[in-house]
Scaffold this motif. Structure first.
Motif, PDB file in Angstrom:
ATOM      1  N   THR A  49       0.834  -1.198   0.000  1.00  0.00           N
ATOM      2  CA  THR A  49       0.000   0.000   0.000  1.00  0.00           C
ATOM      3  C   THR A  49       0.871   1.251   0.000  1.00  0.00           C
ATOM      4  OG1 THR A  49      -1.644  -1.218   1.231  1.00  0.00           O
ATOM      5  CG2 THR A  49      -1.897   1.152   1.170  1.00  0.00           C
ATOM      6  N   ALA A  50       1.927   1.232   0.821  1.00  0.00           N
ATOM      7  CA  ALA A  50       2.819   2.393   0.873  1.00  0.00           C
ATOM      8  C   ALA A  50       3.486   2.616  -0.487  1.00  0.00           C
ATOM      9  CB  ALA A  50       3.873   2.202   1.957  1.00  0.00           C
ATOM     10  N   LEU A  51       3.941   1.530  -1.101  1.00  0.00           N
ATOM     11  CA  LEU A  51       4.627   1.637  -2.390  1.00  0.00           C
ATOM     12  C   LEU A  51       3.684   2.162  -3.469  1.00  0.00           C
ATOM     13  CD1 LEU A  51       7.221   0.989  -4.022  1.00  0.00           C
ATOM     14  CD2 LEU A  51       6.179  -1.215  -4.567  1.00  0.00           C
ATOM     15  N   VAL A  52       2.482   1.594  -3.532  1.00  0.00           N
ATOM     16  CA  VAL A  52       1.537   1.995  -4.566  1.00  0.00           C
ATOM     17  C   VAL A  52       1.121   3.451  -4.377  1.00  0.00           C
ATOM     18  CG1 VAL A  52      -0.802   1.638  -5.434  1.00  0.00           C
ATOM     19  CG2 VAL A  52       0.708  -0.313  -5.063  1.00  0.00           C
ATOM     20  N   ASN A  53       0.889   3.841  -3.132  1.00  0.00           N
ATOM     21  CA  ASN A  53       0.521   5.236  -2.883  1.00  0.00           C
ATOM     22  C   ASN A  53       1.650   6.169  -3.267  1.00  0.00           C
ATOM     23  OD1 ASN A  53      -2.153   5.263  -1.934  1.00  0.00           O
ATOM     24  ND2 ASN A  53      -1.443   4.299  -0.059  1.00  0.00           N
ATOM     25  N   ALA A  54       2.879   5.760  -2.966  1.00  0.00           N
ATOM     26  CA  ALA A  54       4.021   6.584  -3.349  1.00  0.00           C
ATOM     27  C   ALA A  54       4.036   6.753  -4.862  1.00  0.00           C
ATOM     28  CB  ALA A  54       5.315   5.940  -2.863  1.00  0.00           C
ATOM     29  N   LEU A  55       3.781   5.655  -5.559  1.00  0.00           N
ATOM     30  CA  LEU A  55       3.804   5.686  -7.017  1.00  0.00           C
ATOM     31  C   LEU A  55       2.684   6.573  -7.567  1.00  0.00           C
ATOM     32  CD1 LEU A  55       5.393   4.318  -9.268  1.00  0.00           C
ATOM     33  CD2 LEU A  55       3.657   2.543  -9.343  1.00  0.00           C
ATOM     34  N   LEU A  56       1.471   6.388  -7.021  1.00  0.00           N
ATOM     35  CA  LEU A  56       0.326   7.108  -7.572  1.00  0.00           C
ATOM     36  C   LEU A  56       0.369   8.594  -7.237  1.00  0.00           C
ATOM     37  CD1 LEU A  56      -2.579   4.552  -7.016  1.00  0.00           C
ATOM     38  CD2 LEU A  56      -1.269   4.978  -9.077  1.00  0.00           C
ATOM     39  N   SER A  57       1.059   8.975  -6.151  1.00  0.00           N
ATOM     40  CA  SER A  57       1.076  10.404  -5.821  1.00  0.00           C
ATOM     41  C   SER A  57       2.359  11.090  -6.294  1.00  0.00           C
ATOM     42  CB  SER A  57       0.859  10.612  -4.327  1.00  0.00           C
ATOM     43  OG  SER A  57       1.689   9.766  -3.597  1.00  0.00           O
ATOM     44  N   LEU A  58       3.272  10.302  -6.857  1.00  0.00           N
ATOM     45  CA  LEU A  58       4.512  10.876  -7.380  1.00  0.00           C
ATOM     46  C   LEU A  58       4.257  12.006  -8.383  1.00  0.00           C
ATOM     47  CD1 LEU A  58       7.576  10.850  -7.711  1.00  0.00           C
ATOM     48  CD2 LEU A  58       7.329   8.995  -9.349  1.00  0.00           C
ATOM     49  N   PRO A  59       3.297  11.827  -9.316  1.00  0.00           N
ATOM     50  CA  PRO A  59       3.069  12.896 -10.295  1.00  0.00           C
ATOM     51  C   PRO A  59       2.736  14.252  -9.660  1.00  0.00           C
ATOM     52  CG  PRO A  59       1.969  10.889 -10.983  1.00  0.00           C
ATOM     53  CD  PRO A  59       2.483  10.639  -9.607  1.00  0.00           C
ATOM     54  N   PHE A  60       1.944  14.242  -8.567  1.00  0.00           N
ATOM     55  CA  PHE A  60       1.615  15.521  -7.927  1.00  0.00           C
ATOM     56  C   PHE A  60       2.883  16.194  -7.410  1.00  0.00           C
ATOM     57  CE2 PHE A  60      -2.089  12.809  -7.106  1.00  0.00           C
ATOM     58  CZ  PHE A  60      -2.998  13.496  -7.881  1.00  0.00           C
ATOM     59  N   ALA A  61       3.685  15.389  -6.730  1.00  0.00           N
ATOM     60  CA  ALA A  61       4.918  15.931  -6.164  1.00  0.00           C
ATOM     61  C   ALA A  61       5.814  16.458  -7.275  1.00  0.00           C
ATOM     62  CB  ALA A  61       5.626  14.845  -5.353  1.00  0.00           C
ATOM     63  N   LEU A  62       5.913  15.696  -8.351  1.00  0.00           N
ATOM     64  CA  LEU A  62       6.771  16.099  -9.464  1.00  0.00           C
ATOM     65  C   LEU A  62       6.271  17.397 -10.088  1.00  0.00           C
ATOM     66  CD1 LEU A  62       9.206  15.231 -11.114  1.00  0.00           C
ATOM     67  CD2 LEU A  62       7.657  14.049 -12.677  1.00  0.00           C
ATOM     68  N   ARG A  63       4.938  17.485 -10.246  1.00  0.00           N
ATOM     69  CA  ARG A  63       4.315  18.665 -10.846  1.00  0.00           C
ATOM     70  C   ARG A  63       4.617  19.915 -10.028  1.00  0.00           C
ATOM     71  NH1 ARG A  63       4.027  17.780 -15.461  1.00  0.00           N
ATOM     72  NH2 ARG A  63       4.954  19.826 -15.502  1.00  0.00           N
ATOM     73  N   LEU A  64       4.703  19.744  -8.699  1.00  0.00           N
ATOM     74  CA  LEU A  64       4.951  20.889  -7.830  1.00  0.00           C
ATOM     75  C   LEU A  64       6.437  21.239  -7.786  1.00  0.00           C
ATOM     76  CD1 LEU A  64       2.540  19.910  -4.937  1.00  0.00           C
ATOM     77  CD2 LEU A  64       2.339  21.932  -6.394  1.00  0.00           C
ATOM     78  N   ILE A  65       7.269  20.207  -7.791  1.00  0.00           N
ATOM     79  CA  ILE A  65       8.695  20.431  -7.577  1.00  0.00           C
ATOM     80  C   ILE A  65       9.406  20.845  -8.858  1.00  0.00           C
ATOM     81  CG2 ILE A  65      10.837  19.190  -7.026  1.00  0.00           C
ATOM     82  CD1 ILE A  65       9.142  17.683  -4.901  1.00  0.00           C
ATOM     83  N   LEU A  66       8.980  20.248  -9.975  1.00  0.00           N
ATOM     84  CA  LEU A  66       9.699  20.468 -11.234  1.00  0.00           C
ATOM     85  C   LEU A  66       9.757  21.940 -11.664  1.00  0.00           C
ATOM     86  CD1 LEU A  66      11.252  19.234 -13.534  1.00  0.00           C
ATOM     87  CD2 LEU A  66       9.097  18.657 -14.651  1.00  0.00           C
ATOM     88  N   PRO A  67       8.608  22.669 -11.712  1.00  0.00           N
ATOM     89  CA  PRO A  67       8.693  24.080 -12.145  1.00  0.00           C
ATOM     90  C   PRO A  67       9.582  24.896 -11.219  1.00  0.00           C
ATOM     91  CG  PRO A  67       6.402  23.351 -12.004  1.00  0.00           C
ATOM     92  CD  PRO A  67       7.239  22.267 -11.400  1.00  0.00           C
ATOM     93  N   ALA A  68       9.504  24.601  -9.911  1.00  0.00           N
ATOM     94  CA  ALA A  68      10.316  25.355  -8.958  1.00  0.00           C
ATOM     95  C   ALA A  68      11.800  25.085  -9.199  1.00  0.00           C
ATOM     96  CB  ALA A  68       9.918  24.979  -7.536  1.00  0.00           C
TER      97      ALA A  68
END
Lengths: 335, 512
Positions: B385-404
């Motif tokens: 569950t932890a792994l899958v959640n990490a995977l599924l929420s990675l895009p949000f984190a990336l979307r926030l971090i990448l432009p910055a």
């Protein structure tokens, strides 16, 4: 963290060296029962049944929850003969043909009679409880209700139902309409379309919407009002009796052919028919027990409607009809 | 010099692709796949339509709200910004019941219409689906756009003030370039979330016309036992998601404001009464829309708090543990991917965004099939569950971090290069301190998303591994709606507290 792990290892090593841990485990055989979520929860039948069976079997009864009823079959198929489970408990009559076709289920060897409204002679699947599907209403909010499926479709009442592609009650309604109306099923769905508030993925969403006042009627069971009466002291919910009769849901247990505990599994299946198991069912699973305990049903159950006509398609016929019936349902309601 | 970040990012991206491809392959190998039928194409059309509408509306509404929040200072502003993020954290079924309490047939909104002598409105239909998706995703869109506004350096605003820019010039020279850099990414995130919608779309859609591809996957796995078909459908979803990621990358134009000195921005513009009123309406309307259903969730949940089942508390502890592990994994992966993308490896971004378009059920089933021959699945329920959640929420984190990160490297990269600041030192001295704000928000979102997830745990959990969302689900399935509402309130409160802590850390002590 490291220290704790090291300590744990040390204790385990000492225990093993002293011969404490291993033999104790070997003496207690484990019976694994694969079932649905709501069966194992602390408010479900699981805990009382586990306690009663462990008191007589000198074994460890372990429940594994695999989602809802439909998820159980899918899990059985995914696991195949490698399944750890010895018994599967919670399939219903719409799924037994597919489960039987897998060849994973062995005969249960139990004999009736069962307290079911229909004859039961399935050698693979053992009934443990059952109920009639029904539409439930709030008598204070919607006092006037129609007396048949057709009258419901022609009324102005709002209903919320479940999707037969993702929910067992939803599939139950499709089978009900099929068994009761046959060729008139598509016409029924077309007439019902303007009554349907929405179609939900599962039973909980539909029932929640009904309790919020979003619909006059919800597809559930004749036993649903018993929950409100017995657990909440609320007598305002009632099921509606329909002239065409009511479709049955029979929940069944089966022994896995590949079990490594065949004797224990047989003992458990025999236990399913005893009062210790059956008396837990009415007020935890809110269904009728497959074999009525001697003391009868709990007070409050006598207030429920008891349909005169019980409908149930044979398992193989239900299997064959499912695809076309669901397609007809979808076509009629997608207009 | 860029070898380090690119190599690390490539390894992470390859691991993600392997996980996605491996789980889908495991599902596909279990059965011959049927080619999608006519009903699937109808579902695909509906899925795309509602996702596009939801994305466009969420982003369009987010712009005035974020602008108002960016140029106004008022007491309680920081708390309001945090609180308005809460709908994004709600478990789907809880959010739906909250919306129904406001917009349903017997809801407050219709009661208000009735008082005004207007006809009652039905929430069920395509408009209901889009309403729910905007409710769930507007908070994310607002935060992403707001972050864009806050990234405009104070020096540029001062220059604009000294040139006496009015709102029109402000928009043309500062806001429009910023929006072109931020909006495609925000719309993409919302679009991808709505692509895999299932319970919201069906429950509020009003009938089988509102069938999404995710429902078809569910049906294929559960009732037809046709894993091949499920894999084909899941692949279709991933392909659509991939196309959307590429399209968004094409229309994104970096704002290129150049470096600033991180001074607190003061807005000289928008002091006219007309613009004040406009901002007040934007903030007021958004707050009412987002907080109304939230208030309903709290109101319904309070009576249930008195007799919560004992199982709620250990389940809550498990949920927090899972969420903490997921968050650590996601942030580490997101920073690694973002650094590789900025260093030139564009394909890594695609790998990082793909999981958002992945069917949770197909992924979970695939992992189940991979794990099952070796170990009893319930023993791995929480790690998976932890792994899958990490995977599924990675895009949000990336979307926030990448432009910055792009902004950081564009502004300070050359100076850092000339100082020979590379590797760990660059990460610790330059990148992480300046990434604090997006990191905090990303951590908050990931931790809350992982808290509320129900997708995978339901496949794996045994008797003793239930998380809090699963308990809520089980209570609802056993008629105990009141206890379920109470447990849901505990879940929402916990998620929000964790989100608030992380987000607060990210925003530091600054008034922004």
């Amino acid at each position: 963290m490291i220290r704790r792990t090291a300590t744990g290892t040390l204790i385990a090593t000492c225990a093993a060296a002293l011969g404490l841990a291993a033999p104790a485990r070997a003496e207690t055989p484990v019976l694994t029962v694969l079932t649905y979520d709501s069966f194992v929860s602390e408010w479900g039948p699981g805990p009382a049944i586990e306690q009663a069976f462990e008191a007589e079997c000198a074994c460890d009864l372990r429940f594994v929850a695999g989602g809802d009823g439909a998820a159980l079959l899918s899990r059985l198929m995914l696991e195949g003969t490698r399944s750890e489970a010895d018994v599967v408990l919670g399939l219903d009559t719409n799924l037994t043909a597919a489960a039987a076709a897998t060849g994973l289920i062995a005969p249960h060897g139990q004999t009736g009679p069962w307290d079911l409204p229909v004859a039961w002679d399935d050698p693979l699947f053992l009934p443990y409880d059952w109920g009639w599907f029904a539409f439930v209403h709030d008598t204070t909010r919607t006092p006037q209700v129609p007396g048949s499926l057709m009258a419901l479709a022609e009324s102005d009442l709002k209903v919320v139902i479940q999707d037969p592609r993702s929910s067992t009650p939803g599939l139950g309604l499709v089978m009900w309409v099929q068994a009761a109306l046959g060729d008139r099923a598509p016409a029924f769905w077309a007439a019902l379309a303007d009554n349907i508030v929405t179609v939900t993925p599962g039973w909980s969403e539909a029932y929640g919407l009904f309790l919020e006042g979003e619909a006059d009627l919800v597809l559930s069971y004749t036993t649903s009002p018993a929950y409100h009466l017995i657990a909440e002291g609320d007598a305002t919910k009632a099921a509606v009796a329909f002239a065409e009769g009511h479709y049955l849901q029979v929940e069944v247990a089966g022994k896995l052919a590949a079990t490594d505990q065949p004797d224990l599994a047989d003992r458990f299946l025999a236990f399913v028919g005893t009062p210790a198991f059956q008396s837990v069912i009415p007020t935890t699973n809110w269904m009728y027990p497959a074999r009525q305990p001697e003391g009868g049903l709990p007070a409050g159950f006598e207030t429920l409607i008891r349909p005169d006509i019980s409908l149930l398609l044979p398992a193989d016929q239900a299997q064959a009809l499912r695809g076309p019936a669901v397609d007809a349902w979808r076509t009629a309601l997608s207009q | 010099m860029a070898h380090g970040p690119v190599a690390i990012g490539a390894v992470v991206a390859a691991a993600i692709l392997a996980l996605v491809a491996g789980s889908l392959a495991a599902v596909a190998l279990r059965g011959a796949g049927g080619w999608p039928g006519p009903a699937d194409w109808v579902a695909l059309r509906f899925t795309l339509g509602q996702a596009a509408l939801s994305a466009v509306l969420s982003v369009a509404l987010a712009v005035p709200v974020a602008r108002a929040l960016a140029r106004r200072r008022f007491p309680g502003r920081a708390a309001l910004i945090s609180l308005m993020g809460a709908p994004f954290l709600l478990p789907v079924i809880v959010a739906v019941l909250g919306l129904i309490a406001v917009f349903g047939r017997q809801g407050w909104f219709n009661d208000a219409l009735a008082v005004l002598g207007l006809p009652r409105m039905s929430v069920y239909g395509l408009h209901g689906v889009v309403l729910a998706h905007v409710f769930l995703n507007l908070p994310l869109a607002v935060r992403m756009v707001l972050m864009g506004w806050q990234a405009i350096p104070a020096e540029r605003l001062r220059l604009a003030a000294s040139l006496d820019f009015g709102p029109v010039e402000m928009f043309r020279h500062l806001e429009r370039p910023m929006l072109r850099a931020v909006l495609p990414g925000a719309a993409l995130a919302v679009f991808l979330i709505c692509l895999t919608s299932f319970a919201v779309a069906l429950t509020l859609g009003g009938g089988p016309g509102a069938t999404t591809v995710e429902l078809a996957i569910y049906q294929a796995l559960r009732f037809e036992f046709d894993p091949g078909r499920a894999a084909v459908l899941a692949l279709m979803q991933v392909a659509l998601g991939g196309a959307a990621v590429l399209a968004a990358a094409r229309v994104t134009v970096p704002a290129g404001f150049g470096p600033g000195l991180d001074r607190l921005a003061e807005r000289h513009d928008a002091r006219t009464p007309w613009l004040r009123a406009q901002d007040a309406v934007a903030i007021g309307a958004a707050a009412a829309f987002l907080l109304g259903p939230l208030a309903a969730v709290v109101w319904r949940g309070l009576p249930g708090l008195v007799d919560l089942p004992a199982a709620v508390w250990p389940a809550a502890a498990r949920s927090v543990a899972v969420a903490a592990v997921s968050t650590a994994l996601t942030l580490a992966a997101a920073v690694a991917l973002a650094r590789a993308v900025v260093a030139g490896a564009r394909w890594v971004e695609l790998a990082g965004m793909l999981p958002l378009a992945l069917s949770g059920l197909a992924l979970g089933t695939g992992l189940f099939l991979i794990v099952h021959p070796f170990v009893a699945p319930e023993r791995l329920a929480l790690p998976v569950t932890a792994l899958v959640n990490a995977l599924l929420s990675l895009p949000f984190a990336l979307r926030l971090i990448l432009p910055a990160l792009r902004e950081i490297e564009a502004s300070h990269g050359r100076l850092a290069d000339s100082l020979g600041l590379t590797g760990r030192a660059r990460l610790l001295r330059l990148v992480l301190p300046r990434l604090r704000r997006p990191l905090g928000l990303a951590a908050g979102l990931v931790v809350a998303l992982a808290m509320g997830d129900l997708g995978v745990i339901a496949l794996f959990a045994g008797e003793a591994e239930a998380t809090l969302p699963l308990i809520v689900h089980r209570l609802m399935g056993a008629y105990r709606m009141q206890a379920a509402a109470g447990a849901a309130l505990v879940l929402v409160a916990l998620s929000f507290a964790l989100f608030f802590l992380c987000d607060r850390w990210g925003r530091g002590d600054a008034a922004a």
